[in-house]
Design a protein around this motif. Structure first.
Motif, mmCIF file in Angstrom:
data_model
loop_
_atom_site.group_PDB
_atom_site.id
_atom_site.type_symbol
_atom_site.label_atom_id
_atom_site.label_comp_id
_atom_site.label_asym_id
_atom_site.label_seq_id
_atom_site.Cartn_x
_atom_site.Cartn_y
_atom_site.Cartn_z
ATOM 1 N N VAL A 269 0.831 -1.200 0.000
ATOM 2 C CA VAL A 269 0.000 0.000 0.000
ATOM 3 C C VAL A 269 0.867 1.251 0.000
ATOM 4 C CG1 VAL A 269 -1.838 1.213 1.261
ATOM 5 C CG2 VAL A 269 -1.707 -1.292 1.350
ATOM 6 N N PRO A 270 0.584 2.213 -0.919
ATOM 7 C CA PRO A 270 1.290 3.495 -0.845
ATOM 8 C C PRO A 270 0.979 4.181 0.491
ATOM 9 C CG PRO A 270 0.113 3.286 -2.927
ATOM 10 C CD PRO A 270 -0.338 2.153 -2.044
ATOM 11 N N VAL A 271 1.936 4.907 1.040
ATOM 12 C CA VAL A 271 1.760 5.561 2.341
ATOM 13 C C VAL A 271 0.499 6.421 2.365
ATOM 14 C CG1 VAL A 271 2.773 7.204 3.978
ATOM 15 C CG2 VAL A 271 4.226 5.542 2.842
ATOM 16 N N ASN A 272 0.235 7.148 1.287
ATOM 17 C CA ASN A 272 -0.927 8.049 1.286
ATOM 18 C C ASN A 272 -2.258 7.303 1.208
ATOM 19 O OD1 ASN A 272 -0.711 7.253 -1.388
ATOM 20 N ND2 ASN A 272 -1.038 9.300 -2.222
ATOM 21 N N GLU A 273 -2.252 5.975 1.082
ATOM 22 C CA GLU A 273 -3.490 5.189 1.062
ATOM 23 C C GLU A 273 -3.660 4.317 2.307
ATOM 24 O OE1 GLU A 273 -3.867 3.022 -2.627
ATOM 25 O OE2 GLU A 273 -3.301 4.780 -3.814
ATOM 26 N N LEU A 274 -2.718 4.397 3.252
ATOM 27 C CA LEU A 274 -2.800 3.561 4.453
ATOM 28 C C LEU A 274 -4.092 3.783 5.232
ATOM 29 C CD1 LEU A 274 0.845 3.756 5.865
ATOM 30 C CD2 LEU A 274 -0.269 1.764 4.819
ATOM 31 N N ARG A 275 -4.513 5.029 5.369
ATOM 32 C CA ARG A 275 -5.706 5.346 6.175
ATOM 33 C C ARG A 275 -6.983 4.742 5.597
ATOM 34 N NH1 ARG A 275 -4.056 11.523 7.068
ATOM 35 N NH2 ARG A 275 -3.043 11.328 9.099
ATOM 36 N N ALA A 276 -6.979 4.358 4.335
ATOM 37 C CA ALA A 276 -8.181 3.807 3.703
ATOM 38 C C ALA A 276 -8.520 2.398 4.200
ATOM 39 C CB ALA A 276 -8.023 3.795 2.182
ATOM 40 N N LEU A 277 -7.538 1.712 4.810
ATOM 41 C CA LEU A 277 -7.774 0.361 5.307
ATOM 42 C C LEU A 277 -8.360 0.394 6.714
ATOM 43 C CD1 LEU A 277 -4.460 -1.368 4.135
ATOM 44 C CD2 LEU A 277 -6.680 -1.347 2.976
ATOM 45 N N ASP A 278 -9.046 -0.681 7.087
ATOM 46 C CA ASP A 278 -9.657 -0.821 8.407
ATOM 47 C C ASP A 278 -8.639 -1.488 9.333
ATOM 48 O OD1 ASP A 278 -11.407 -0.964 10.540
ATOM 49 O OD2 ASP A 278 -12.565 -2.638 9.699
ATOM 50 N N TRP A 279 -7.868 -0.675 10.062
ATOM 51 C CA TRP A 279 -6.730 -1.147 10.851
ATOM 52 C C TRP A 279 -7.153 -1.656 12.227
ATOM 53 C CZ3 TRP A 279 -1.836 -1.631 9.038
ATOM 54 C CH2 TRP A 279 -1.581 -1.036 7.794
ATOM 55 N N ALA A 280 -6.393 -2.619 12.745
ATOM 56 C CA ALA A 280 -6.545 -3.072 14.128
ATOM 57 C C ALA A 280 -6.184 -1.904 15.050
ATOM 58 C CB ALA A 280 -5.632 -4.273 14.396
ATOM 59 N N GLU A 281 -6.865 -1.832 16.174
ATOM 60 C CA GLU A 281 -6.705 -0.686 17.077
ATOM 61 C C GLU A 281 -5.256 -0.353 17.450
ATOM 62 O OE1 GLU A 281 -9.168 0.753 20.759
ATOM 63 O OE2 GLU A 281 -10.009 -1.120 19.998
ATOM 64 N N PRO A 282 -4.434 -1.334 17.842
ATOM 65 C CA PRO A 282 -3.064 -0.990 18.236
ATOM 66 C C PRO A 282 -2.224 -0.385 17.106
ATOM 67 C CG PRO A 282 -3.651 -3.153 19.068
ATOM 68 C CD PRO A 282 -4.731 -2.748 18.111
ATOM 69 N N ASP A 283 -2.563 -0.664 15.849
ATOM 70 C CA ASP A 283 -1.783 -0.163 14.718
ATOM 71 C C ASP A 283 -2.178 1.252 14.281
ATOM 72 O OD1 ASP A 283 -0.198 -2.682 13.203
ATOM 73 O OD2 ASP A 283 -1.809 -3.263 14.538
ATOM 74 N N ILE A 284 -3.328 1.726 14.696
ATOM 75 C CA ILE A 284 -3.832 3.029 14.230
ATOM 76 C C ILE A 284 -2.885 4.182 14.561
ATOM 77 C CG2 ILE A 284 -5.693 4.724 14.517
ATOM 78 C CD1 ILE A 284 -7.644 2.305 14.626
ATOM 79 N N PRO A 285 -2.331 4.283 15.783
ATOM 80 C CA PRO A 285 -1.392 5.399 16.036
ATOM 81 C C PRO A 285 -0.196 5.399 15.084
ATOM 82 C CG PRO A 285 -2.090 4.433 18.115
ATOM 83 C CD PRO A 285 -2.590 3.517 17.020
ATOM 84 N N ALA A 286 0.349 4.242 14.754
ATOM 85 C CA ALA A 286 1.478 4.161 13.823
ATOM 86 C C ALA A 286 1.051 4.559 12.421
ATOM 87 C CB ALA A 286 2.074 2.764 13.827
ATOM 88 N N VAL A 287 -0.134 4.118 11.998
ATOM 89 C CA VAL A 287 -0.648 4.490 10.676
ATOM 90 C C VAL A 287 -0.795 6.008 10.597
ATOM 91 C CG1 VAL A 287 -2.668 4.375 9.149
ATOM 92 C CG2 VAL A 287 -1.781 2.296 10.211
#
Length: 126
Positions: free
Chosen positions: A102-120
């Protein structure tokens, strides 16, 4: 719980992995990794976890982000490290049903697990 994850980059894209059905956080995306054993450094744990989970070797780089997240009754202390494949690219996982670059600018479009959201959020901010 002390956990490590790899932000594996290749050609300007980052590897995101979707948790397989039947696993905790099934259907959510995460950076690959796992738990740190009591006798391991975070870097050694991460190299071991990537080998076990993705079947590839990686070079572990700098710590990119660390945050603690309360999930249920457990505090997940997640350290995300930069990582690069040293041989073949991962194409399968023992814990995930899909791997996606995934390109960095598209990371937020995915449904991330809670612990990974701050890093995203940190990665997406630049």
């Amino acid at each position: 719980m002390r956990v490590v994850a790899a932000v594996i980059t290749q050609n300007g894209r980052i590897l995101a992995c979707r948790r397989a059905p039947g696993r905790a956080a099934a259907g959510k995306w995460e950076f690959p990794g796992g738990k740190v054993d009591p006798d391991e450094s975070p870097e050694a744990a991460l190299a071991r976890e990537i080998q076990e989970e993705l079947g590839v070797e990686v070079e572990i780089g700098a710590l990119l982000h660390r945050a603690s997240t309360l999930v249920g009754n457990t505090v997940i202390d997640l350290s995300c490290f930069q990582a690069w494949p040293t041989g073949e690219l991962p194409h399968r996982s023992t814990d995930h049903d899909e791997l996606r670059w995934v390109p960095v600018n598209e990371l937020r479009a995915l449904d991330w697990a809670e612990p990974d959201i701050p890093a995203v959020e940190a990665l997406s901010a630049g």
